[in-house]
Scaffold this motif. Structure first.
Motif, PDB file in Angstrom:
ATOM      1  N   LYS A  48      -3.380   8.370 -13.333  1.00  0.00           N
ATOM      2  CA  LYS A  48      -1.929   8.280 -13.478  1.00  0.00           C
ATOM      3  C   LYS A  48      -1.230   9.450 -12.796  1.00  0.00           C
ATOM      4  CE  LYS A  48      -1.759   5.428 -17.595  1.00  0.00           C
ATOM      5  NZ  LYS A  48      -1.279   5.282 -18.977  1.00  0.00           N
ATOM      6  N   ASP A  49      -1.827  10.644 -12.880  1.00  0.00           N
ATOM      7  CA  ASP A  49      -1.246  11.801 -12.191  1.00  0.00           C
ATOM      8  C   ASP A  49      -1.261  11.598 -10.680  1.00  0.00           C
ATOM      9  OD1 ASP A  49      -0.611  13.161 -14.490  1.00  0.00           O
ATOM     10  OD2 ASP A  49      -2.389  14.451 -14.462  1.00  0.00           O
ATOM     11  N   ILE A  50      -2.338  11.013 -10.156  1.00  0.00           N
ATOM     12  CA  ILE A  50      -2.407  10.723  -8.719  1.00  0.00           C
ATOM     13  C   ILE A  50      -1.297   9.746  -8.337  1.00  0.00           C
ATOM     14  CG2 ILE A  50      -3.782   9.607  -6.911  1.00  0.00           C
ATOM     15  CD1 ILE A  50      -6.285  10.743  -8.339  1.00  0.00           C
ATOM     16  N   ALA A  51      -1.096   8.728  -9.151  1.00  0.00           N
ATOM     17  CA  ALA A  51      -0.050   7.740  -8.875  1.00  0.00           C
ATOM     18  C   ALA A  51       1.337   8.374  -8.934  1.00  0.00           C
ATOM     19  CB  ALA A  51      -0.152   6.591  -9.864  1.00  0.00           C
ATOM     20  N   ARG A  52       1.564   9.229  -9.925  1.00  0.00           N
ATOM     21  CA  ARG A  52       2.865   9.901 -10.031  1.00  0.00           C
ATOM     22  C   ARG A  52       3.123  10.785  -8.827  1.00  0.00           C
ATOM     23  NH1 ARG A  52       1.076  10.958 -15.583  1.00  0.00           N
ATOM     24  NH2 ARG A  52       2.096   9.426 -16.909  1.00  0.00           N
ATOM     25  N   ALA A  53       2.130  11.565  -8.453  1.00  0.00           N
ATOM     26  CA  ALA A  53       2.290  12.470  -7.314  1.00  0.00           C
ATOM     27  C   ALA A  53       2.498  11.695  -6.024  1.00  0.00           C
ATOM     28  CB  ALA A  53       1.077  13.394  -7.200  1.00  0.00           C
ATOM     29  N   SER A  54       1.788  10.601  -5.859  1.00  0.00           N
ATOM     30  CA  SER A  54       1.940   9.783  -4.658  1.00  0.00           C
ATOM     31  C   SER A  54       3.334   9.160  -4.594  1.00  0.00           C
ATOM     32  CB  SER A  54       0.894   8.668  -4.629  1.00  0.00           C
ATOM     33  OG  SER A  54      -0.399   9.208  -4.574  1.00  0.00           O
ATOM     34  N   THR A  55       3.849   8.744  -5.737  1.00  0.00           N
ATOM     35  CA  THR A  55       5.191   8.163  -5.784  1.00  0.00           C
ATOM     36  C   THR A  55       6.243   9.193  -5.410  1.00  0.00           C
ATOM     37  OG1 THR A  55       4.502   6.608  -7.497  1.00  0.00           O
ATOM     38  CG2 THR A  55       6.869   7.013  -7.276  1.00  0.00           C
ATOM     39  N   VAL A  56       6.129  10.383  -5.964  1.00  0.00           N
ATOM     40  CA  VAL A  56       7.095  11.443  -5.649  1.00  0.00           C
ATOM     41  C   VAL A  56       6.980  11.836  -4.188  1.00  0.00           C
ATOM     42  CG1 VAL A  56       7.754  13.830  -6.149  1.00  0.00           C
ATOM     43  CG2 VAL A  56       7.201  12.273  -8.020  1.00  0.00           C
ATOM     44  N   LEU A  57       5.772  11.897  -3.654  1.00  0.00           N
ATOM     45  CA  LEU A  57       5.588  12.217  -2.242  1.00  0.00           C
ATOM     46  C   LEU A  57       6.272  11.178  -1.364  1.00  0.00           C
ATOM     47  CD1 LEU A  57       4.304  13.945  -0.013  1.00  0.00           C
ATOM     48  CD2 LEU A  57       2.245  12.554  -0.238  1.00  0.00           C
ATOM     49  N   ARG A  58       6.135   9.926  -1.714  1.00  0.00           N
ATOM     50  CA  ARG A  58       6.785   8.857  -0.944  1.00  0.00           C
ATOM     51  C   ARG A  58       8.305   8.976  -1.038  1.00  0.00           C
ATOM     52  NH1 ARG A  58       7.077   6.144   3.437  1.00  0.00           N
ATOM     53  NH2 ARG A  58       7.798   4.018   3.182  1.00  0.00           N
ATOM     54  N   GLN A  59       8.822   9.323  -2.196  1.00  0.00           N
ATOM     55  CA  GLN A  59      10.263   9.508  -2.361  1.00  0.00           C
ATOM     56  C   GLN A  59      10.764  10.657  -1.486  1.00  0.00           C
ATOM     57  OE1 GLN A  59      10.634  10.090  -6.569  1.00  0.00           O
ATOM     58  NE2 GLN A  59      10.796   7.888  -7.000  1.00  0.00           N
ATOM     59  N   VAL A  60       9.987  11.741  -1.419  1.00  0.00           N
ATOM     60  CA  VAL A  60      10.353  12.886  -0.579  1.00  0.00           C
ATOM     61  C   VAL A  60      10.355  12.466   0.882  1.00  0.00           C
ATOM     62  CG1 VAL A  60       9.555  15.148   0.226  1.00  0.00           C
ATOM     63  CG2 VAL A  60       9.573  14.630  -2.215  1.00  0.00           C
ATOM     64  N   GLU A  61       9.343  11.700   1.290  1.00  0.00           N
ATOM     65  CA  GLU A  61       9.275  11.239   2.680  1.00  0.00           C
ATOM     66  C   GLU A  61      10.459  10.338   3.019  1.00  0.00           C
ATOM     67  OE1 GLU A  61       5.491   9.315   2.818  1.00  0.00           O
ATOM     68  OE2 GLU A  61       4.393  11.184   3.128  1.00  0.00           O
ATOM     69  N   LEU A  62      10.822   9.435   2.117  1.00  0.00           N
ATOM     70  CA  LEU A  62      11.937   8.528   2.371  1.00  0.00           C
ATOM     71  C   LEU A  62      13.269   9.263   2.392  1.00  0.00           C
ATOM     72  CD1 LEU A  62      10.955   5.395   0.259  1.00  0.00           C
ATOM     73  CD2 LEU A  62      10.932   5.637   2.743  1.00  0.00           C
ATOM     74  N   SER A  63      13.432  10.261   1.530  1.00  0.00           N
ATOM     75  CA  SER A  63      14.681  11.006   1.531  1.00  0.00           C
ATOM     76  C   SER A  63      14.814  11.845   2.791  1.00  0.00           C
ATOM     77  CB  SER A  63      14.801  11.879   0.292  1.00  0.00           C
ATOM     78  OG  SER A  63      13.857  12.925   0.329  1.00  0.00           O
ATOM     79  N   ALA A  64      13.714  12.373   3.294  1.00  0.00           N
ATOM     80  CA  ALA A  64      13.749  13.152   4.529  1.00  0.00           C
ATOM     81  C   ALA A  64      14.042  12.226   5.714  1.00  0.00           C
ATOM     82  CB  ALA A  64      12.420  13.866   4.746  1.00  0.00           C
ATOM     83  N   GLN A  65      13.544  11.016   5.642  1.00  0.00           N
ATOM     84  CA  GLN A  65      13.758  10.053   6.711  1.00  0.00           C
ATOM     85  C   GLN A  65      15.211   9.563   6.737  1.00  0.00           C
ATOM     86  OE1 GLN A  65      11.513   6.344   6.427  1.00  0.00           O
ATOM     87  NE2 GLN A  65      10.402   6.973   8.262  1.00  0.00           N
ATOM     88  N   SER A  66      15.808   9.386   5.568  1.00  0.00           N
ATOM     89  CA  SER A  66      17.182   8.878   5.512  1.00  0.00           C
ATOM     90  C   SER A  66      18.199   9.954   5.895  1.00  0.00           C
ATOM     91  CB  SER A  66      17.502   8.352   4.109  1.00  0.00           C
ATOM     92  OG  SER A  66      17.501   9.411   3.179  1.00  0.00           O
ATOM     93  N   GLN A  67      17.810  11.224   5.808  1.00  0.00           N
ATOM     94  CA  GLN A  67      18.712  12.310   6.190  1.00  0.00           C
ATOM     95  C   GLN A  67      18.796  12.501   7.681  1.00  0.00           C
ATOM     96  OE1 GLN A  67      17.400  15.700   3.992  1.00  0.00           O
ATOM     97  NE2 GLN A  67      18.179  14.932   2.058  1.00  0.00           N
ATOM     98  N   ARG A  68      17.919  11.892   8.417  1.00  0.00           N
ATOM     99  CA  ARG A  68      17.910  12.051   9.871  1.00  0.00           C
ATOM    100  C   ARG A  68      18.978  11.263  10.506  1.00  0.00           C
ATOM    101  NH1 ARG A  68      11.470  11.823  11.221  1.00  0.00           N
ATOM    102  NH2 ARG A  68      10.969  13.700  10.108  1.00  0.00           N
TER     103      ARG A  68
END
Length: 68
Positions: A48-68
């Motif tokens: 579950k911790d792996i899933a949580r961390a992966s989800t947050v990582l994906r959110q960070v990637e998407l937010s960085a992508q949308s700021q471009r």
């Protein structure tokens, strides 16, 4: 860990944390196979911790992508 703990981390820290959790999961599975695991619920917690961390990582990637 809670998701809010992961949200304070950078993308590099999250990637490192995911790698550490995967290594821990491997060791837990090995201990389980050799009947040396004291708490079998730890495997579930780590997954579950792996899933949580992966989800947050994906959110960070998407937010960085949308700021471009």
């Amino acid at each position: 860990m809670k998701a809010k703990d992961f949200k304070g981390m950078t993308a590099n820290e999250l990637t490192t944390k995911i790698a550490e959790l995967k290594a821990e999961l491997f060791n837990l599975r090995f201990q389980n196979a050799t009947n040396q695991l004291g708490n079998p619920m730890r495997i579930v917690e780590v997954k579950k911790d792996i899933a949580r961390a992966s989800t947050v990582l994906r959110q960070v990637e998407l937010s960085a992508q949308s700021q471009r």
